[in-house]
Design a protein around this motif. Structure first.
Motif, mmCIF file in Angstrom:
data_model
loop_
_atom_site.group_PDB
_atom_site.id
_atom_site.type_symbol
_atom_site.label_atom_id
_atom_site.label_comp_id
_atom_site.label_asym_id
_atom_site.label_seq_id
_atom_site.Cartn_x
_atom_site.Cartn_y
_atom_site.Cartn_z
ATOM 1 N N THR A 59 0.827 -1.215 0.000
ATOM 2 C CA THR A 59 0.000 0.000 0.000
ATOM 3 C C THR A 59 0.857 1.259 0.000
ATOM 4 O O THR A 59 0.486 2.270 -0.614
ATOM 5 N N ASP A 60 2.007 1.210 0.666
ATOM 6 C CA ASP A 60 2.910 2.368 0.630
ATOM 7 C C ASP A 60 3.518 2.558 -0.752
ATOM 8 O O ASP A 60 3.612 3.683 -1.257
ATOM 9 N N ILE A 61 3.956 1.454 -1.371
ATOM 10 C CA ILE A 61 4.598 1.536 -2.676
ATOM 11 C C ILE A 61 3.676 2.149 -3.716
ATOM 12 O O ILE A 61 4.080 2.998 -4.523
ATOM 13 N N PRO A 103 -12.255 -9.415 -6.252
ATOM 14 C CA PRO A 103 -12.454 -8.773 -7.556
ATOM 15 C C PRO A 103 -12.303 -7.255 -7.505
ATOM 16 O O PRO A 103 -11.714 -6.659 -8.409
ATOM 17 N N ALA A 104 -12.801 -6.635 -6.433
ATOM 18 C CA ALA A 104 -12.679 -5.185 -6.306
ATOM 19 C C ALA A 104 -11.224 -4.779 -6.104
ATOM 20 O O ALA A 104 -10.762 -3.771 -6.671
ATOM 21 N N LEU A 105 -10.484 -5.551 -5.311
ATOM 22 C CA LEU A 105 -9.082 -5.220 -5.071
ATOM 23 C C LEU A 105 -8.257 -5.438 -6.332
ATOM 24 O O LEU A 105 -7.358 -4.635 -6.642
ATOM 25 N N VAL A 106 -8.540 -6.504 -7.083
ATOM 26 C CA VAL A 106 -7.843 -6.731 -8.344
ATOM 27 C C VAL A 106 -8.067 -5.548 -9.283
ATOM 28 O O VAL A 106 -7.115 -5.033 -9.893
ATOM 29 N N ALA A 107 -9.317 -5.101 -9.397
ATOM 30 C CA ALA A 107 -9.620 -3.978 -10.284
ATOM 31 C C ALA A 107 -8.906 -2.708 -9.842
ATOM 32 O O ALA A 107 -8.371 -1.952 -10.667
ATOM 33 N N ALA A 108 -8.847 -2.479 -8.531
ATOM 34 C CA ALA A 108 -8.177 -1.284 -8.012
ATOM 35 C C ALA A 108 -6.671 -1.348 -8.275
ATOM 36 O O ALA A 108 -6.048 -0.345 -8.676
ATOM 37 N N LEU A 109 -6.082 -2.530 -8.060
ATOM 38 C CA LEU A 109 -4.652 -2.682 -8.319
ATOM 39 C C LEU A 109 -4.342 -2.570 -9.806
ATOM 40 O O LEU A 109 -3.311 -1.993 -10.197
ATOM 41 N N GLU A 110 -5.206 -3.104 -10.647
ATOM 42 C CA GLU A 110 -5.010 -2.982 -12.099
ATOM 43 C C GLU A 110 -4.939 -1.523 -12.519
ATOM 44 O O GLU A 110 -4.102 -1.146 -13.348
ATOM 45 N N GLU A 111 -5.806 -0.713 -11.950
ATOM 46 C CA GLU A 111 -5.838 0.706 -12.318
ATOM 47 C C GLU A 111 -4.565 1.417 -11.883
ATOM 48 O O GLU A 111 -3.962 2.184 -12.653
ATOM 49 N N VAL A 112 -4.143 1.157 -10.652
ATOM 50 C CA VAL A 112 -2.945 1.836 -10.132
ATOM 51 C C VAL A 112 -1.696 1.350 -10.865
ATOM 52 O O VAL A 112 -0.876 2.159 -11.319
ATOM 53 N N ILE A 113 -1.531 0.036 -10.969
ATOM 54 C CA ILE A 113 -0.332 -0.519 -11.593
ATOM 55 C C ILE A 113 -0.275 -0.177 -13.069
ATOM 56 O O ILE A 113 0.801 0.101 -13.625
ATOM 57 N N TRP A 172 8.070 0.526 -11.506
ATOM 58 C CA TRP A 172 7.614 -0.348 -10.425
ATOM 59 C C TRP A 172 8.712 -1.261 -9.908
ATOM 60 O O TRP A 172 8.824 -1.495 -8.694
ATOM 61 N N LYS A 173 9.532 -1.798 -10.796
ATOM 62 C CA LYS A 173 10.500 -2.826 -10.401
ATOM 63 C C LYS A 173 11.395 -2.388 -9.237
ATOM 64 O O LYS A 173 11.516 -3.112 -8.239
ATOM 65 N N PRO A 174 12.059 -1.217 -9.292
ATOM 66 C CA PRO A 174 12.923 -0.845 -8.167
ATOM 67 C C PRO A 174 12.161 -0.650 -6.860
ATOM 68 O O PRO A 174 12.708 -0.882 -5.776
#
Length: 402
Positions: free
Chosen positions: A266-268, A291-301, A309-311
């Motif tokens: 969550t910090d990253i 499903p909601a968390l996957v969708a939220a992470l998809e948007e941010v990532i 992201w890698k480092p």
């Protein structure tokens, strides 16, 4: 130069394609002398695999380069008595004999264990088959795509959804781990020989290795597990899923230690407030709202590139894995630091893939170029005592080739 571990061993590679010959390649990496027996003119049929549709074109035959480095090619027509006499002379001196020819061909050419082992009581006879040494399919032909990938259940198990068609395997994907198993069997037999002075027949198969590679699911089946439900995206949990970055790169999260890693994530991604969000605050809530968390992470990532992201993931110590492509490893610092892709001696900078076994204090051989058909025929025949006239006559007759 320091003596290499297997330098005193002579290995006869009387096999074709990958899984059998690659076991000999591993032995050659540790110094063994490997003589590859090939038919005159056409050689091992593996030499033709680059011409199969769908294989990426390249300036070098990457199939042959990888699996036949360090070897000497002896071209013999084993149907001819004089050629068989040469093979018998080599068997009498050899430590290991490897073959993966189908049973009927072994019987016709007298290459079965009962044909080879009486010639040398110390020899290790290593047999590779598609489906095993016994049973109704023992003489069936097969490749790793059929016997390791498809037959073992792996091909079905990795489908993304129940409706996703099965996917083809990468060439050699099952052959190389099977070759490592055969190498292990050979070394076990050599250890036994050190204790008893006697050789042994050892074997493995593509199917046995496929079942072992799929061992967790196979053990589940043996324990009467229910495989009727196949998880859709997100159902296995948002923290163990695949995500796509803005640049198109996919990577895998594998956050099994979620108590430690969830706050770091969550910090990253700049979403510390998710730690207090009732949908995501606990492991149970995240699972219920996957499903909601996957969708939220998809948007941010998906808003940033993998290079960004890698480092961040590396610094935080979160468990992840980029979905790599072969070319990614060519300049990879981690691969380079371990010399996983060493240069081939005398090949103008061409590199190959090292076999995956290392031993402290033992230097591997620098990879040598894979041989042309019959490149070493004269030298090998001379080494068993044939004079120049006899060698010329044998080549002229077609029993051997250079």
């Amino acid at each position: 130069m320091e003596k290499q571990l297997l330098e005193d061993l002579l290995v006869i590679d009387c096999a074709s394609f990958i899984a059998g010959p690659a076991a000999a390649t591993i032995m050659s990496d540790f110094g063994a002398r490997v003589i590859k027996i090939e038919p005159p003119v056409i050689g091992d049929s593996y030499r033709q695999l680059m011409n199969v549709p769908g294989m990426p074109p390249a300036a070098h035959d990457y199939f042959w380069t990888l699996d036949n480095r360090n070897k000497e090619s002896l071209a013999l027509d084993l149907k001819r008595p004089e050629a068989r006499a040469v093979l018998d002379a080599l068997i009498e001196k050899a430590d290991v004999f490897i073959t993966n020819f189908p049973g009927p061909i072994r019987e016709r050419l007298r290459l079965r264990a009962e044909d080879v082992m009486p010639l040398n009581e110390r020899i290790v006879y290593a047999s590779l088959t598609p489906y095993g040494e016994e049973g109704p399919e023992k003489d069936r032909t097969g490749y790793d795509a059929t016997a390791w990938w498809a037959r073992s259940g792996l091909m079905d198990a990795v489908r993304a959804t129940p409706d996703t068609p099965p996917g083809f395997s990468v060439p050699g994907m099952g052959d190389h781990p099977t070759a490592t198993a055969l190498f292990g069997a050979i070394m076990t037999a050599l250890y036994k020989r050190e204790r008893t002075g006697k050789g042994s027949a050892v074997s493995t198969s593509l199917l046995a290795n496929g079942l072992w590679s799929n061992g967790i699911w196979m053990q589940a089946a043996l324990c009467e597990a229910d495989f009727s439900v196949r998880l859709e995206r997100g159902m296995r949990g948002a923290l163990t899923e695949l995500y796509k970055c803005r640049c198109g790169r996919w990577f895998m999260l594998a956050m099994l230690n979620y108590q430690r890693e969830w706050p770091l994530l969550t910090d990253i991604i700049g979403k510390p407030e998710w730690r207090d969000d009732p949908r995501f605050a606990t492991h149970e809530a995240r699972r219920a709202n996957a499903p909601a968390l996957v969708a939220a992470l998809e948007e941010v990532i998906g808003a940033r590139d993998w290079s960004e992201w890698k480092p961040l993931f590396q610094k935080a110590g979160i468990t992840f894995g980029p979905i790599a492509q072969p070319a990614d490893h060519l300049e990879c610092p981690q691969v380079a630091a371990n010399d996983f892709l060493p240069e081939i001696d005398g090949a103008a900078g061409l590199r190959t893939v090292d076999s995956p076994i290392r031993m402290t204090g033992q230097q591997k051989r620098k990879p040598g170029k894979a041989p042309a058909i019959g490149e070493h025929t004269r030298a090998v025949l001379a080494g068993i005592g044939m004079n120049e006239a006899a060698i010329d006559a044998m080549i002229a007759s077609g029993a051997a080739a250079e």
